[in-house]
Motif scaffolding. Structure first.
Motif, PDB file in Angstrom:
ATOM      1  N   SER A 143       0.838  -1.211   0.000  1.00 48.90           N
ATOM      2  CA  SER A 143       0.000   0.000   0.000  1.00 48.90           C
ATOM      3  C   SER A 143       0.871   1.259   0.000  1.00 48.90           C
ATOM      4  CB  SER A 143      -0.978  -0.025   1.176  1.00 48.90           C
ATOM      5  OG  SER A 143      -0.318  -0.464   2.315  1.00 48.90           O
ATOM      6  N   ASP A 144       2.197   1.106  -0.121  1.00 53.02           N
ATOM      7  CA  ASP A 144       3.091   2.274  -0.184  1.00 53.02           C
ATOM      8  C   ASP A 144       3.643   2.461  -1.603  1.00 53.02           C
ATOM      9  OD1 ASP A 144       4.525  -0.069  -0.016  1.00 53.02           O
ATOM     10  OD2 ASP A 144       6.030   0.669   1.396  1.00 53.02           O
ATOM     11  N   ILE A 145       2.717   2.479  -2.557  1.00 58.25           N
ATOM     12  CA  ILE A 145       3.118   2.579  -3.970  1.00 58.25           C
ATOM     13  C   ILE A 145       3.953   3.838  -4.265  1.00 58.25           C
ATOM     14  CG2 ILE A 145       2.232   2.763  -6.363  1.00 58.25           C
ATOM     15  CD1 ILE A 145       1.999  -0.062  -5.094  1.00 58.25           C
ATOM     16  N   PRO A 146       3.550   5.028  -3.816  1.00 56.66           N
ATOM     17  CA  PRO A 146       4.344   6.216  -4.166  1.00 56.66           C
ATOM     18  C   PRO A 146       5.791   6.111  -3.676  1.00 56.66           C
ATOM     19  CG  PRO A 146       2.206   6.867  -3.301  1.00 56.66           C
ATOM     20  CD  PRO A 146       2.325   5.395  -3.071  1.00 56.66           C
ATOM     21  N   GLN A 147       5.990   5.585  -2.465  1.00 57.31           N
ATOM     22  CA  GLN A 147       7.343   5.460  -1.911  1.00 57.31           C
ATOM     23  C   GLN A 147       8.161   4.452  -2.726  1.00 57.31           C
ATOM     24  OE1 GLN A 147       4.519   5.502  -0.189  1.00 57.31           O
ATOM     25  NE2 GLN A 147       4.738   7.301   1.109  1.00 57.31           N
ATOM     26  N   LEU A 148       7.521   3.353  -3.107  1.00 55.35           N
ATOM     27  CA  LEU A 148       8.232   2.344  -3.901  1.00 55.35           C
ATOM     28  C   LEU A 148       8.556   2.868  -5.300  1.00 55.35           C
ATOM     29  CD1 LEU A 148       6.239  -0.816  -2.800  1.00 55.35           C
ATOM     30  CD2 LEU A 148       8.710  -0.533  -2.610  1.00 55.35           C
ATOM     31  N   MET A 149       7.595   3.594  -5.877  1.00 59.89           N
ATOM     32  CA  MET A 149       7.864   4.155  -7.214  1.00 59.89           C
ATOM     33  C   MET A 149       9.000   5.160  -7.154  1.00 59.89           C
ATOM     34  SD  MET A 149       4.403   4.704  -9.378  1.00 59.89           S
ATOM     35  CE  MET A 149       3.489   3.287  -9.990  1.00 59.89           C
ATOM     36  N   ALA A 150       9.017   5.934  -6.058  1.00 56.04           N
ATOM     37  CA  ALA A 150      10.063   6.949  -5.910  1.00 56.04           C
ATOM     38  C   ALA A 150      11.443   6.295  -5.863  1.00 56.04           C
ATOM     39  CB  ALA A 150       9.822   7.774  -4.648  1.00 56.04           C
ATOM     40  N   ALA A 151      11.493   5.056  -5.379  1.00 53.91           N
ATOM     41  CA  ALA A 151      12.782   4.348  -5.284  1.00 53.91           C
ATOM     42  C   ALA A 151      13.228   3.789  -6.638  1.00 53.91           C
ATOM     43  CB  ALA A 151      12.663   3.204  -4.277  1.00 53.91           C
ATOM     44  N   CYS A 152      12.323   3.803  -7.616  1.00 51.42           N
ATOM     45  CA  CYS A 152      12.659   3.226  -8.936  1.00 51.42           C
ATOM     46  C   CYS A 152      13.375   4.249  -9.819  1.00 51.42           C
ATOM     47  CB  CYS A 152      11.383   2.792  -9.659  1.00 51.42           C
ATOM     48  SG  CYS A 152      10.552   1.416  -8.859  1.00 51.42           S
ATOM     49  N   ASP A 153      14.105   3.740 -10.800  1.00 51.53           N
ATOM     50  CA  ASP A 153      14.692   4.601 -11.828  1.00 51.53           C
ATOM     51  C   ASP A 153      13.761   4.689 -13.026  1.00 51.53           C
ATOM     52  OD1 ASP A 153      17.467   5.271 -10.816  1.00 51.53           O
ATOM     53  OD2 ASP A 153      17.373   3.110 -10.504  1.00 51.53           O
ATOM     54  N   VAL A 154      13.011   3.643 -13.245  1.00 49.54           N
ATOM     55  CA  VAL A 154      12.066   3.621 -14.358  1.00 49.54           C
ATOM     56  C   VAL A 154      10.921   2.676 -13.978  1.00 49.54           C
ATOM     57  CG1 VAL A 154      13.316   1.789 -15.606  1.00 49.54           C
ATOM     58  CG2 VAL A 154      11.945   3.364 -16.891  1.00 49.54           C
ATOM     59  N   VAL A 155       9.732   2.965 -14.512  1.00 52.20           N
ATOM     60  CA  VAL A 155       8.576   2.101 -14.235  1.00 52.20           C
ATOM     61  C   VAL A 155       8.093   1.516 -15.566  1.00 52.20           C
ATOM     62  CG1 VAL A 155       6.185   2.029 -13.371  1.00 52.20           C
ATOM     63  CG2 VAL A 155       7.900   3.418 -12.173  1.00 52.20           C
ATOM     64  N   THR A 156       7.734   0.228 -15.535  1.00 51.08           N
ATOM     65  CA  THR A 156       7.270  -0.408 -16.773  1.00 51.08           C
ATOM     66  C   THR A 156       5.830  -0.887 -16.644  1.00 51.08           C
ATOM     67  OG1 THR A 156       8.216  -2.470 -15.980  1.00 51.08           O
ATOM     68  CG2 THR A 156       9.529  -1.218 -17.566  1.00 51.08           C
ATOM     69  N   HIS A 157       5.158  -0.873 -17.769  1.00 50.55           N
ATOM     70  CA  HIS A 157       3.792  -1.404 -17.875  1.00 50.55           C
ATOM     71  C   HIS A 157       3.836  -2.336 -19.076  1.00 50.55           C
ATOM     72  CE1 HIS A 157      -0.005  -1.124 -20.186  1.00 50.55           C
ATOM     73  NE2 HIS A 157      -0.556  -1.321 -19.010  1.00 50.55           N
ATOM     74  N   THR A 158       3.472  -3.608 -18.873  1.00 50.26           N
ATOM     75  CA  THR A 158       3.762  -4.599 -19.927  1.00 50.26           C
ATOM     76  C   THR A 158       2.538  -5.419 -20.326  1.00 50.26           C
ATOM     77  OG1 THR A 158       4.407  -6.137 -18.181  1.00 50.26           O
ATOM     78  CG2 THR A 158       6.184  -4.872 -19.208  1.00 50.26           C
ATOM     79  N   SER A 159       1.347  -4.855 -20.183  1.00 49.69           N
ATOM     80  CA  SER A 159       0.137  -5.645 -20.471  1.00 49.69           C
ATOM     81  C   SER A 159       0.155  -6.152 -21.907  1.00 49.69           C
ATOM     82  CB  SER A 159      -1.118  -4.811 -20.217  1.00 49.69           C
ATOM     83  OG  SER A 159      -1.181  -4.486 -18.847  1.00 49.69           O
ATOM     84  N   THR A 160      -0.217  -7.422 -22.068  1.00 47.85           N
ATOM     85  CA  THR A 160      -0.172  -8.016 -23.405  1.00 47.85           C
ATOM     86  C   THR A 160      -1.505  -7.833 -24.134  1.00 47.85           C
ATOM     87  OG1 THR A 160      -0.776 -10.138 -22.452  1.00 47.85           O
ATOM     88  CG2 THR A 160       1.569  -9.724 -22.777  1.00 47.85           C
ATOM     89  N   ALA A 161      -2.565  -7.510 -23.389  1.00 45.64           N
ATOM     90  CA  ALA A 161      -3.856  -7.152 -23.999  1.00 45.64           C
ATOM     91  C   ALA A 161      -4.086  -5.665 -23.704  1.00 45.64           C
ATOM     92  CB  ALA A 161      -4.964  -8.000 -23.396  1.00 45.64           C
TER      93      ALA A 161
END
Ligand code: UDP
Length: 383
Positions: free
Chosen positions: A268-286
């Motif tokens: 439930s701490d998505i913003p904090q985890l995203m802040a720790a990333c260098d890049v975010v990916t979205h890979t939905s195949t549909a």
């Protein structure tokens, strides 16, 4: 305005998280009725939104169900519809937030003589839903809904292609609180340390674990990226996709990526985890109906690489506020990740563009105004 919101899920998926922001302005006078108990109820309560579990049995209208199976669940439906019809008499309208909620809400609306609003969070295409479910959803929406709120142009187009009435359908994107995503650098650094990934280039993936969300595509791509790149997979199998989770763990072992991949489960701490990333990916195949994670990454000021289909194409303009890659193409994804890894300044500027534009475009205050205006248009009772 008194609204009876209905949602089938006890688990907090994208549609449910969106509903929290929609229901909040009406919480003094409204109720969220759920068809299952679970974590979503707790989140509603934390937000002081009144919530009631309307049935102890979960409805068996599955994505892949045939007409026969759908009819088989009518016995379960009747008591729930009766309950909703009774409750609805105390409210100005019924707001169905999911497909099963639409089924119950449509019948409840008919019996209680209350208008029905349907918030469409899905792409009603054969890739996502059986013929029966598409037919049921479109027929009920056409016959009973005064308003269909589609979460993207992609969802609206698929609805109309499936026979839905365009004149009752309006597009409203999900709303967000931009300030929630403004995380101090020190917090991000602490999180990187906690994850044990301090010196790494962190690629984040934030989604329930499900085959069409394409986590396996990211793992394939990772095996073709520089050694310093690591992946965090944030999210859990919400709807019983345990086989897929097993396969992902096996894939990590087979590709020799054990030290470069972390499975973090539902967080439930998505913003904090995203802040720790260098890049975010979205890979939905549909095709993704909307893609909340894409906007969230933008609000965090992180470069987003998204699969080029559905709603994602309305959110991302390639190399302007993010990157688009062909769905399912792990080589392409690996190239873009590697490019971001090598050109951090250029990538940082794109992410900053995205942050600025997303904070305006998806501000929950504007989005809630759009919804309020639509409700005023279709409801006979003024707030
Ligand atoms: N999410 C979350 N915890 C997790 C994984 C995801 O809170 O561990 C959130 C994510 O931040 C996003 C939502 O779940 O807000 C998923 O919405 P999206 O539209 O991306 O996909 P959906 O679940 O609707 O298919």
């Amino acid at each position: 305005m008194k609204i009876l919101f209905l949602d089938q899920s006890g688990k907090p998926g994208g549609a449910e998280l969106c509903l929290i922001d929609i229901a909040k302005p009406y919480r003094e006078t409204s109720l969220v009725g759920l068809f299952a108990d679970g974590e979503f109820k707790n989140i509603l309560q934390e937000n002081q939104i009144p919530v009631q579990i309307l049935t102890q049995k979960s409805l068996q209208v599955r994505k892949e169900s045939s007409l026969f199976q759908a009819l088989g669940s009518v016995g379960q439906l009747i008591p729930l519809v009766q309950k909703v019809a009774q409750l609805a008499k105390n409210y100005d309208c019924i707001y169905a937030n999911t497909q099963k909620a639409l089924v119950v809400g449509a019948l409840g609306s008919f019996l209680s003589d209350r208008p029905l609003i349907y918030h469409l969070h899905d792409i009603l295409s054969p890739e996502h839903f059986s013929n029966t479910n598409r037919r049921v959803a479109v027929t009920l929406a056409n016959r009973f809904a005064s308003l269909v709120i589609a979460n993207s142009q992609a969802s609206k187009t698929a609805f109309i292609q499936a026979g839905g009435r365009s004149e009752i359908t309006e597009i409203v994107y999900n709303g967000f609180h931009p300030q929630t995503y403004e995380i101090p650098m020190s917090t991000a650094q602490e999180m990187r340390e906690k994850l044990g990934l301090s010196g790494k280039y962190i690629v984040g993936h934030f989604s329930r674990l499900a085959p069409w969300k394409g986590q396996h595509i990211l793992l394939e791509a990772l095996s073709k990226c520089p050694e310093d790149v690591a992946v965090i997979l944030v999210g859990d199998a919400l709807f019983g996709e345990q086989d897929y989770v097993q396969k992902l763990h096996q894939q990590v072992a087979d590709l020799g990526l054990t030290n470069r991949v972390k499975f973090l489960g539902f967080r439930s701490d998505i913003p904090q985890l995203m802040a720790a990333c260098d890049v975010v990916t979205h890979t939905s195949t549909a095709p993704e109906p909307f893609g909340r994670v894409i906007v969230e990454a933008m609000l965090c000021g992180k470069p987003i690489i998204a699969a080029k289909a559905g709603g994602a194409m309305e959110l991302v303009e390639n190399e302007v506020n993010g990157f688009l890659v062909e769905p399912g193409k792990s080589e392409d994804l690996a190239l873009v990740i590697s490019d971001c890894f090598h050109h951090r300044e250029k990538t940082g500027k794109i992410a900053e563009n995205a942050r600025l534009s997303a904070s305006q475009r998806f501000d929950v205050v504007n989005i809630n105004q759009q919804i309020a205006q639509l409700l005023l248009r279709v409801l006979p009772i003024k707030p």
